[in-house]
Scaffold this motif. Structure first.
Motif, PDB file in Angstrom:
ATOM      1  N   SER A 230       8.589  -1.357  14.535  1.00 54.30           N
ATOM      2  CA  SER A 230       9.164  -1.386  15.879  1.00 54.30           C
ATOM      3  C   SER A 230      10.684  -1.507  15.849  1.00 54.30           C
ATOM      4  CB  SER A 230       8.591  -2.564  16.674  1.00 54.30           C
ATOM      5  OG  SER A 230       9.214  -2.671  17.934  1.00 54.30           O
ATOM      6  N   SER A 231      11.342  -0.703  16.684  1.00 53.93           N
ATOM      7  CA  SER A 231      12.789  -0.802  16.880  1.00 53.93           C
ATOM      8  C   SER A 231      13.125  -1.670  18.088  1.00 53.93           C
ATOM      9  CB  SER A 231      13.400   0.591  17.076  1.00 53.93           C
ATOM     10  OG  SER A 231      13.204   1.387  15.928  1.00 53.93           O
ATOM     11  N   GLN A 232      12.109  -2.295  18.679  1.00 54.90           N
ATOM     12  CA  GLN A 232      12.294  -3.138  19.856  1.00 54.90           C
ATOM     13  C   GLN A 232      12.938  -4.472  19.466  1.00 54.90           C
ATOM     14  OE1 GLN A 232       8.619  -3.625  21.976  1.00 54.90           O
ATOM     15  NE2 GLN A 232       9.553  -4.655  23.731  1.00 54.90           N
ATOM     16  N   GLN A 233      13.651  -5.072  20.384  1.00 57.01           N
ATOM     17  CA  GLN A 233      14.163  -6.419  20.150  1.00 57.01           C
ATOM     18  C   GLN A 233      12.995  -7.385  20.098  1.00 57.01           C
ATOM     19  OE1 GLN A 233      16.777  -6.517  23.490  1.00 57.01           O
ATOM     20  NE2 GLN A 233      18.547  -5.765  22.352  1.00 57.01           N
ATOM     21  N   VAL A 234      13.089  -8.391  19.229  1.00 53.65           N
ATOM     22  CA  VAL A 234      11.936  -9.217  18.929  1.00 53.65           C
ATOM     23  C   VAL A 234      11.465 -10.012  20.133  1.00 53.65           C
ATOM     24  CG1 VAL A 234      13.303 -11.154  18.029  1.00 53.65           C
ATOM     25  CG2 VAL A 234      10.965 -10.799  17.207  1.00 53.65           C
ATOM     26  N   LYS A 235      12.364 -10.414  21.005  1.00 50.19           N
ATOM     27  CA  LYS A 235      11.972 -11.130  22.220  1.00 50.19           C
ATOM     28  C   LYS A 235      11.026 -10.282  23.064  1.00 50.19           C
ATOM     29  CE  LYS A 235      12.257 -13.634  26.105  1.00 50.19           C
ATOM     30  NZ  LYS A 235      11.734 -14.984  26.322  1.00 50.19           N
ATOM     31  N   GLY A 236      11.412  -9.032  23.317  1.00 46.57           N
ATOM     32  CA  GLY A 236      10.573  -8.150  24.106  1.00 46.57           C
ATOM     33  C   GLY A 236       9.259  -7.830  23.418  1.00 46.57           C
ATOM     34  N   LEU A 237       9.310  -7.694  22.106  1.00 51.30           N
ATOM     35  CA  LEU A 237       8.095  -7.378  21.356  1.00 51.30           C
ATOM     36  C   LEU A 237       7.064  -8.488  21.479  1.00 51.30           C
ATOM     37  CD1 LEU A 237       7.025  -5.156  19.344  1.00 51.30           C
ATOM     38  CD2 LEU A 237       7.637  -6.762  17.538  1.00 51.30           C
ATOM     39  N   LEU A 238       7.513  -9.738  21.369  1.00 48.91           N
ATOM     40  CA  LEU A 238       6.588 -10.866  21.470  1.00 48.91           C
ATOM     41  C   LEU A 238       5.901 -10.922  22.829  1.00 48.91           C
ATOM     42  CD1 LEU A 238       8.590 -13.749  19.747  1.00 48.91           C
ATOM     43  CD2 LEU A 238       6.543 -12.609  18.868  1.00 48.91           C
ATOM     44  N   ARG A 239       6.578 -10.421  23.859  1.00 48.28           N
ATOM     45  CA  ARG A 239       6.030 -10.466  25.222  1.00 48.28           C
ATOM     46  C   ARG A 239       5.147  -9.271  25.550  1.00 48.28           C
ATOM     47  NH1 ARG A 239      10.460 -11.199  29.619  1.00 48.28           N
ATOM     48  NH2 ARG A 239       8.561 -11.435  30.841  1.00 48.28           N
ATOM     49  N   THR A 240       5.126  -8.269  24.688  1.00 46.51           N
ATOM     50  CA  THR A 240       4.362  -7.054  24.969  1.00 46.51           C
ATOM     51  C   THR A 240       2.890  -7.292  24.665  1.00 46.51           C
ATOM     52  OG1 THR A 240       6.297  -5.700  24.420  1.00 46.51           O
ATOM     53  CG2 THR A 240       4.144  -4.601  24.439  1.00 46.51           C
TER      54      THR A 240
END
Length: 289
Positions: A160-170
């Motif tokens: 994932s190239s997503q920021q980790v904060k957003g990833l944890l919430r997905t």
């Protein structure tokens, strides 16, 4: 918004209170909250509750093969009573979105789903299988599922190239974690909320994995056995950075900072998480990676 620990406690509480009870009456007070038409919600009436389970941020009440599934969204909650009223509620009036009455088993019980504010998101589904709910069918692994180990997390982050904060919430990536606990997990792991997921090295992945289980595990233990009206205060009392902008970090003493967005905010500790740097306060700014 209630997250995994509070919803696990709610599911356990409702299972204890309602298992063996008969659904006597179902009222949907806002048609906007009901997302399904077949089977009809009236089909729940007369059925025996055989269990209550959590799926991510969803709770499913099994009434002998029909499932009353709800998602409390940002401002939803439950109100439970052992002195229920049989009054007919007026459509669209007040904070109650749905009401279920029960008899038998441990005695009369009443369950209201309530929602505060004007931005409505609470959702109810009546289905034959919880996986018929699109949000449940799309869920990623639960943090406490047997297959969710550090290697599984490494694979998720590395792709994932997503920021980790957003990833944890997905929810399709990891089920049950929201804004509050993602702040707490990242603080415990000493990771910037805007670090790119795939940029984390193995040591950081291990710290993040450990923090997920420590933070959520402690919160689950604290919430277990508490009545619904106690859970919000229990959650707030455990927060180290989330909701504590301007206060001292309990780990290092630095001031907890906030990044605000259009409809939400996150909190973090600069010393613990960003090497002392202050993150810009807008989504379009040049964030620390």
């Amino acid at each position: 918004m209630p997250e995994l620990p509070e919803l696990a406690a709610l599911a356990a509480f409702l299972d204890t209170q309602l298992r063996g009870a008969v659904v006597t009456k179902v009222q949907i007070v806002s048609f906007a909250v009901l997302k399904t038409a077949d089977p009809p919600f009236s089909g729940l009436e007369g059925e025996v509750v055989t269990g209550v389970r959590r799926f991510g941020k969803f709770i499913s009440l099994d009434a002998d093969g029909l499932h009353f599934v709800f998602h409390l969204a940002r401002a939803g909650w439950i109100r439970f009573t052992d002195s229920p009223t049989d009054i007919q509620l007026r459509m669209g009036h007040g904070p109650i979105a749905a009401r279920l009455n029960f008899s038998g088993g441990p005695g009369p019980r009443g369950l209201d789903l309530t929602e505060a504010g004007t931005k409505k998101g609470l959702a109810v589904y009546v289905v034959r299988d919880p996986s018929d709910v699109p949000g449940i069918a799309a869920l990623g692994p639960d943090p406490f599922s047997p297959g969710f180990d550090v290697d599984a997390l490494a694979d998720i982050l590395g792709s994932s190239s997503q920021q980790v904060k957003g990833l944890l919430r997905t929810q399709s990536v990891i089920a049950g974690v929201g804004n509050a606990y993602s702040d707490e997990i990242l603080h415990a792991a000493r990771i910037s909320p805007f670090a790119l997921a795939k940029s984390l090295d193995r040591t950081e992945v291990q710290r993040l994995y450990d923090a997920i289980h420590t933070v959520l595990g402690t919160a689950v233990e604290e919430a277990h056995g508490k009545a619904p009206n106690q859970l919000k205060d229990t959650k707030r009392s455990q927060m180290r950075v989330h909701g504590r902008t301007g206060q001292a970090c309990p780990v290092c003493g630095d001031t907890v900072r906030e990044v605000s967005f259009a409809d939400t905010a996150l909190q973090y500790c600069p010393t613990c998480q960003t090497k002392g740097k202050i993150l810009a306060d807008r989504r379009t700014s040049r964030f620390l990676k």
